[in-house]
Structure formats: structure tokens, C-alpha cells
Design a protein around this motif. Structure first.
Motif, PDB file in Angstrom:
ATOM      1  N   ALA A   4       0.734  -1.073  -0.106  1.00  0.00           N
ATOM      2  CA  ALA A   4       0.070   0.077  -0.106  1.00  0.00           C
ATOM      3  C   ALA A   4       0.751   1.368  -0.047  1.00  0.00           C
ATOM      4  N   ASN A  43       0.088   5.169   0.236  1.00  0.00           N
ATOM      5  CA  ASN A  43      -0.924   6.281   0.079  1.00  0.00           C
ATOM      6  C   ASN A  43      -2.455   5.611  -0.178  1.00  0.00           C
ATOM      7  N   VAL A  44      -3.114   6.027  -1.255  1.00  0.00           N
ATOM      8  CA  VAL A  44      -4.348   5.219  -1.245  1.00  0.00           C
ATOM      9  C   VAL A  44      -4.527   4.216  -2.001  1.00  0.00           C
ATOM     10  N   SER A  45      -3.151   3.931  -2.918  1.00  0.00           N
ATOM     11  CA  SER A  45      -3.347   2.873  -3.779  1.00  0.00           C
ATOM     12  C   SER A  45      -2.749   1.493  -3.086  1.00  0.00           C
ATOM     13  N   THR A  46      -3.540   0.410  -3.398  1.00  0.00           N
ATOM     14  CA  THR A  46      -3.063  -0.668  -2.967  1.00  0.00           C
ATOM     15  C   THR A  46      -3.041  -1.829  -4.259  1.00  0.00           C
ATOM     16  N   SER A  47      -2.009  -2.871  -4.019  1.00  0.00           N
ATOM     17  CA  SER A  47      -1.852  -3.795  -4.765  1.00  0.00           C
ATOM     18  C   SER A  47      -2.911  -4.898  -4.522  1.00  0.00           C
ATOM     19  N   LYS A  48      -3.002  -5.961  -5.283  1.00  0.00           N
ATOM     20  CA  LYS A  48      -3.901  -7.124  -4.851  1.00  0.00           C
ATOM     21  C   LYS A  48      -3.264  -7.980  -4.029  1.00  0.00           C
TER      22      LYS A  48
END
Length: 171
Positions: free
Chosen positions: A32, A34-39
Motif C-alpha cells: 500500500a 497512500n491510497v493505492s494498494t496492490s492485489k
């Protein structure tokens, strides 16, 4: 480090190996920022820079220096062998001591970053012997930084003072 490679070669008994495998089995992780996350992905390796990774790395490298005769400093992922070499026998002893961790790395399925390996020859009249790590020659360097301190082959503090002044001016 793959969970499958945890075994007696690295000093783990069966119970510890099974305990680590059980911890990894079925666990998932994601990154993760900031606000982006991986699968989410299954954990198949111990994550780098994790507490587990650091602890197991220290266990793995603990026996790397077995049989080494020269002074060996280990800090995190750095290893610094050192000794006074004034005769060919001393050069040969250092080379034997360099061969030992290279064999350890091969058996442990690990590699040294040979591009970061340097030889710092110090003292006047030093014959500046050449050394190998495995089949590759290690480059000689006139200076090296170690734990924030710049050391040169003449043990001069001049360059360290210049660096300290530059850092002070930046502050």
C-alpha cells in the motif's frame, strides 16, 4: 528466502522449520502506498525488510565466519575482513578467508553483490595485493565510507573534514 529452503543447512531444526512454514501457509499480503494498494497475494517468501526477514537473515549469516582467521566485522548486510599483510603468507591467508564466505554463500543459495566489494589498501609501502571473490577480481579503492566515516588509504582526515563541512553547510 523461500520457505522451502529453510532446513538443517541453515541451522534450523525440524520443529522451527515447520513452525515457519505453518506461519507462511495460507497467509496473504499486499503493498500500500497512500491510497493505492496492490492485489492480495499468497506469501511464498519471507518479505524483505520485515522483522522476520531480518531475524532469519541474522540466523543465516551467523555461521558465515566459521574458519576465518582474520578480523571479520559484520554489520547488517556488510562484511569487512581485515588483517595486516606484510608477506605473501598474509596475502594467501586473506584469500583463504575470502574463499570461505564465498563457499558459504554458494551452499546457502545466496550471492554476494560483488560490484560492492572493494579492497582498501592502507599504510605506506603497501604491496597492494589483488584478491578474488570466487572467480572475480575485487577492485581496489583509494577510499571507502564506513558507518558515515570516510577512510582513505593514507588514513588522512582531510576528506572527512571536507565532507563534514559540506554537511554542516547544508544544515
Amino acid at each position: 528466502m523461500s520457505s522451502l529452503s529453510l532446513n538443517w543447512r541453515h541451522g534450523f531444526d525440524r520443529w522451527t522449520t515447520q513452525w515457519i512454514r505453518n506461519w507462511l501457509d495460507g497467509h496473504t499480503q499486499r503493498a500500500a502506498l497512500n491510497v493505492s494498494t496492490s492485489k492480495w497475494k499468497l506469501v511464498t517468501n519471507i518479505p524483505r525488510r520485515s522483522v522476520w526477514g531480518l531475524a532469519l537473515f541474522n540466523v543465516l549469516v551467523n555461521h558465515m565466519d566459521a574458519g576465518i582467521k582474520c578480523t571479520l566485522s559484520k554489520f547488517a548486510s556488510d562484511m569487512k575482513p581485515s588483517d595486516a599483510v606484510n608477506m605473501l603468507e598474509g596475502r594467501d591467508a586473506i584469500q583463504r578467508d575470502l574463499n570461505s564466505p564465498e563457499r558459504w554463500a554458494h551452499v546457502s543459495l545466496m550471492k554476494f553483490n560483488k560490484a560492492k566489494c572493494k579492497v582498501l589498501h592502507m599504510a605506506w609501502g603497501n604491496p597492494k595485493h589483488r584478491y578474488r571473490l570466487g572467480r572475480e577480481w575485487i577492485e581496489s579503492s583509494p577510499k571507502e565510507e564506513d558507518l558515515g566515516v570516510l577512510v582513505d588509504e593514507e588514513l588522512s582526515m582531510a576528506q572527512q573534514c571536507v565532507l563534514a563541512a559540506q554537511k554542516a553547510n547544508q544544515i
